[in-house]
Design an enzyme around this catalytic site. Sequence first.
Site, mmCIF file in Angstrom:
data_model
loop_
_atom_site.group_PDB
_atom_site.id
_atom_site.type_symbol
_atom_site.label_atom_id
_atom_site.label_comp_id
_atom_site.label_asym_id
_atom_site.label_seq_id
_atom_site.Cartn_x
_atom_site.Cartn_y
_atom_site.Cartn_z
ATOM 1 N N PRO A 1 -39.522 -80.836 -0.655
ATOM 2 C CG PRO A 1 -39.335 -82.173 -2.525
ATOM 3 C CD PRO A 1 -39.644 -80.787 -2.108
ATOM 4 C CD GLU A 2 -37.006 -78.963 4.818
ATOM 5 O OE1 GLU A 2 -36.222 -79.157 5.748
ATOM 6 O OE2 GLU A 2 -37.970 -78.193 4.899
ATOM 7 C CE LYS B 1 -32.563 -78.884 1.689
ATOM 8 N NZ LYS B 1 -33.000 -77.489 1.526
ATOM 9 N NE ARG C 1 -35.813 -69.877 0.920
ATOM 10 C CZ ARG C 1 -35.673 -69.105 -0.160
ATOM 11 N NH1 ARG C 1 -36.449 -68.056 -0.347
ATOM 12 N NH2 ARG C 1 -34.771 -69.378 -1.064
#
Length: 271
Positions: free
Chosen positions: A2-3, A53, A260
């Site tokens: 989730p962003e 977030k 990432r």
Amino acid sequence: MPELPEVETIRRQLAPRLTQREVIDAGSFASQKFSPAIEVIGTTIEGVERRAKYLIISTDDDRELVVHLGMTGRFQFSSTGPDLANPHLRAWWRLTGPDGPETLEFVDTRRFGRIRVVAAGDYRSIPTLHQAGPEPWDPALTAKAFHRSLSRSRRAIKTQLLSQRPIAGVGNIYADEGLWDARVNPRATRLGLDRAGRLLVALRAALERGVNAGGTTLRDYRGLDGSVGSNQEELRAYGRGGEPCLRCGTEMRSGQVDARSTTWCPACQRY
DNA sequence: GTACGGCCCTGTTAGC
DNA sequence: TGCTAACAGGGCCGTA
């Protein structure tokens, strides 16, 4: 994962179902990440907001239940009690409702989520939230302000975006999308004012597409009712390593930035 | 203060 | 077929 768009989608679904409900009981998985959930027993929920977030659920005693969904966190309602047989149940709240009590469950397979209860607006115990930069659509976030913020560090642009400091709510997916759209190399360490401005416009557009699509569902993300988002169909950079760039046809490259996975076009996004 | 590496976690997938 | 290792990655913390 989730962003901002996913968290905002969940916030919009949660708000009408939580506001003015009293928390009559709660429980949690035995971990400090989740145990603060029980601290709101006896309060009435006044609203559900989002910052970066984080979901921020305000109570009538001037405190806030702050929830980060981590990688795999999601909410679901149950008309009966909490499903204690679910090995991934991390916290639950029993709420009053118009048709009798119901249970809000927080399910998080990989336990990257976390829950805190704080005095309203006091985020000193949540460093990333405390230091989060402006929301993407904050009018004070001009190209000049964004450029100034990015110029304070010599770290890679993508690393800075993921830090939440120049702009709040951007994670790995929307960072890759915005960088591709603005033709900025994720490892670039300094941007001129014009390119910073283009990046800001691109990030806003990527986030807006995400919100309008109800989020991006790659693996785990689900809305409150189990629904999936559709923004994954709109992705133009993230996860497209080895495929042709949709702008110039060059093979998209994948690598690691700030530990990432990162995808970019070596032609359009020259260093 | 800033930068950076490592850790938390577990389901899925790739490789042997 | 079955086992093992790699991978996904946001946030936090310790160290330099």
